[in-house]
Each structure stands twice: as C-alpha cells, then as structure tokens.
Motif scaffolding. Structure first.
Motif, PDB file in Angstrom:
ATOM      1  N   GLN A 107       0.510  -1.106   0.264  1.00  0.00           N
ATOM      2  CA  GLN A 107       0.056   0.219   0.292  1.00  0.00           C
ATOM      3  C   GLN A 107       0.454   0.712  -0.068  1.00  0.00           C
ATOM      4  O   GLN A 107       0.701   2.263  -0.699  1.00  0.00           O
ATOM      5  N   VAL A 108       2.094   1.543   1.166  1.00  0.00           N
ATOM      6  CA  VAL A 108       3.299   2.396   0.701  1.00  0.00           C
ATOM      7  C   VAL A 108       3.489   2.712  -0.755  1.00  0.00           C
ATOM      8  O   VAL A 108       3.542   3.760  -1.060  1.00  0.00           O
ATOM      9  N   ILE A 109       3.952   1.358  -1.516  1.00  0.00           N
ATOM     10  CA  ILE A 109       4.656   1.364  -2.208  1.00  0.00           C
ATOM     11  C   ILE A 109       3.831   2.208  -3.148  1.00  0.00           C
ATOM     12  O   ILE A 109       4.180   3.135  -4.559  1.00  0.00           O
ATOM     13  N   LEU A 110       2.778   1.260  -3.505  1.00  0.00           N
ATOM     14  CA  LEU A 110       1.252   1.893  -4.230  1.00  0.00           C
ATOM     15  C   LEU A 110       0.646   3.380  -4.385  1.00  0.00           C
ATOM     16  O   LEU A 110       1.005   4.210  -5.451  1.00  0.00           O
ATOM     17  N   LEU A 111       0.952   3.904  -3.545  1.00  0.00           N
ATOM     18  CA  LEU A 111       0.848   5.158  -2.704  1.00  0.00           C
ATOM     19  C   LEU A 111       1.899   6.518  -3.140  1.00  0.00           C
ATOM     20  O   LEU A 111       1.001   7.099  -3.814  1.00  0.00           O
TER      21      LEU A 111
END
Length: 318
Positions: free
Chosen positions: A96-100
C-alpha cells in the motif's frame, strides 16, 4: 484509484514476497515486550468463540477494538501460525505504501526511505493493532469509491488511536471552509451537514466504546509528562511549514496535535502527526524537498537501532 498495470503487477509479484520474508524474519525474533501478551492471546483464542475472544482481549492485550480482534481470532481459528499470518498483512501494508508513493510520483529514493522508515518497521512489529488501522486508512486513500468511506470509518474499530487523525484530517479536507469562516463568519450548508453527520457518528461510536476509550484516555492522561515532549512536534512543524506549498494549511493540520501530545504523549501522537504531514506533502509533490529528505533519512537511520534491539533483545523498544 490505483490501476493494476504491468508495473504494479510486477511490484506485487516481487515486492510482496520480499516484504513477507522481511516481516517473517523480524517477527521470529520479536518475542518480548507486548508480543508476549499478543502471542499468548493468539494461542488462547484458537478454540474460543468470537464472543469469548472479545472478552479475552481485555485481559490479555487490554484491547476492545472488534475489527482487530476479529482478524486475529480468524487467523487463530484456522490455526495459521501467527508470524506467517501477520506477515501477510505486513506485506499488504508495504505494498500500500509503495502504490501510494507511486501514485504521487514520489521517486525511487523517496520510496526506499519510506520502506526503511522507523515508523513503518514499528507498524510491522510492535504496533500490532495500529497496523490494521493504517491498512484501512491507506485502503481508503487508494480507493476512489464508496468503499473508501467504509474503510475510513473501520479504522478506529481496528485501533482507537486512529481517532487522533480525525481533527487534522477534517481541517485539511475543509481548509477552504475554515478560511472562509474566518473571513465571513459562517460555514456553508454542505459543511454544516457534514459536521452534523460526523458528530452523530462520533456520539454513536462513543456510546458503544466509552468504557474502553475512557480507561485508555485516563491512563495516558495520568502519566507524568514533561513539556519537552512537544519539542519533536515543534521540529516537525518547522520542517513541514518550510517544505509545504501552503504553509497556512499545514499549520492548521498540525495545530490539533499540540494539546493531544501533552495529553496522550509524544510516542503515539508524533507518529500520527508525521504520517499526516507526510501525506499532505505527498499530495503537494514536496517529498523531495531537502528538509523532508533529511527528516526521512533520520527516520531510516533510527530504524537500524530498532531492528538491532529486536535481534538482540526480542523487543525493538528495549
């Protein structure tokens, strides 16, 4: 909304297993501190009903958040090994952190600094319940649909601490309304209706979970606390204001944390304040500002001693 193109698919294929293995490595050593109680709780609810698990959670981990208890109970009921089960959610959190960050074109260096960030590793290891609240909050940001509201309101049911986000998030979202009120002296009907709706939901939430919320608030408020706990928040405020494209909005976002840090303590509140300030800076495309990079670099270095403590003492906070 995040689209699953070829690059995002590749990230899931390679980054997800890497995050899972890294989490599994850390968790096998993280056996002391609060994890003693969480591991015992996970074992004891293996043959318990959900209702029994909700009651046992009070005694074992002093928790009353039904969503997190349900998630842990579900894994234990299916006899999933705890470290493997939690690592699955940790890998989701990392993705989620990477995608955001990719959504806001943060850049490779910034992504690396986020992935090695002290607070992310804390969420993966020591902050068992808060991790799930962050997963729900990130899901609400990544999804542009009615489901995003569902995830947002589910976050406090995963960890009550996520309520600390609420004042600043509302001030950030309705900053223009606040500015118009200061100039004209009145709010729009749309904002008043939203404020009424949020108040009703909050009162309903408070009525159900008041005993748990009150006991935790009293425990935090009764702790002796030096005014120096506000120092870290002051440093964050200076960095955020200098880096932001709209320093007035950033100031409005950070102001609610000052009374909260004196009441609840810096350890819990500063994490939320840093998260929100980085979120605002991300939306402004200001994460590559030199002061922000310096702050991220500091938190990456701070994670080394935390991981070292895990490996040596079984507790990152030792």
């Amino acid at each position: 909304m995040v689209r699953f193109n070829k690059l995002n698919l590749a990230l899931w294929v390679f980054a997800f297993p890497a995050a899972y293995i890294w989490s599994l490595f850390l968790l096998q050593y993280y056996v002391a501190g609060d994890q003693v109680h969480y591991r015992a709780f996970y074992e004891v609810i293996n043959s318990a009903s959900l209702k029994e698990a909700l009651l046992l959670a009070r005694g074992y981990v002093d928790a009353g958040e039904p969503v997190t208890i349900f998630i842990l109970w579900l894994g234990s009921s299916f006899s999933f090994p705890k470290d493997q089960y939690i690592s699955f959610f940790n890998a989701i959190l990392v993705m989620q952190v990477i995608l955001l960050l990719r959504k806001y074109k943060a850049g490779f260096v910034v992504i690396l600094l986020f992935l090695s960030n002290y607070y992310l590793i804390v969420l993966m290891t020591g902050a068992e319940r808060l991790k799930f609240a962050y997963i729900f909050l990130l899901m609400s940001v990544l999804l542009n649909s009615n489901m995003s509201r569902l995830f947002f309101f589910a976050a406090p049911l995963a960890h009550f601490q996520s309520l600390v986000f609420a004042p600043s998030l509302l001030l950030s979202k309705f900053y223009e309304e606040v500015r118009a009120f200061l100039k004209k002296g009145f709010f729009s009907r749309r904002f008043l209706f939203f404020l009424f709706s949020v108040t009703v939901i909050f009162v309903f939430f408070l009525a159900i979970f008041f005993p748990s919320l009150a006991s935790k608030a009293l425990a935090y408020a009764s702790a002796d606390r030096s005014p120096l706990v506000i120092l870290n928040l002051l440093v964050l405020t200076v960095v955020a204001l200098l880096a932001s494209r709209n320093w007035k909005r950033m100031l409005v976002v950070l102001l609610p944390f000052y009374p909260l840090v004196l009441i609840l303590g810096g350890e819990r509140v500063n994490m939320v304040a840093i998260t929100l300030s980085l979120w605002v800076l991300m939306t402004e495309n200001r994460l590559r500002h030199p002061l922000v990079l310096l702050m991220l670099l500091y938190f990456s270095f701070k994670s080394f001693s935390f991981v070292r403590n895990i490996l040596l003492f079984g507790n990152g906070f030792a």
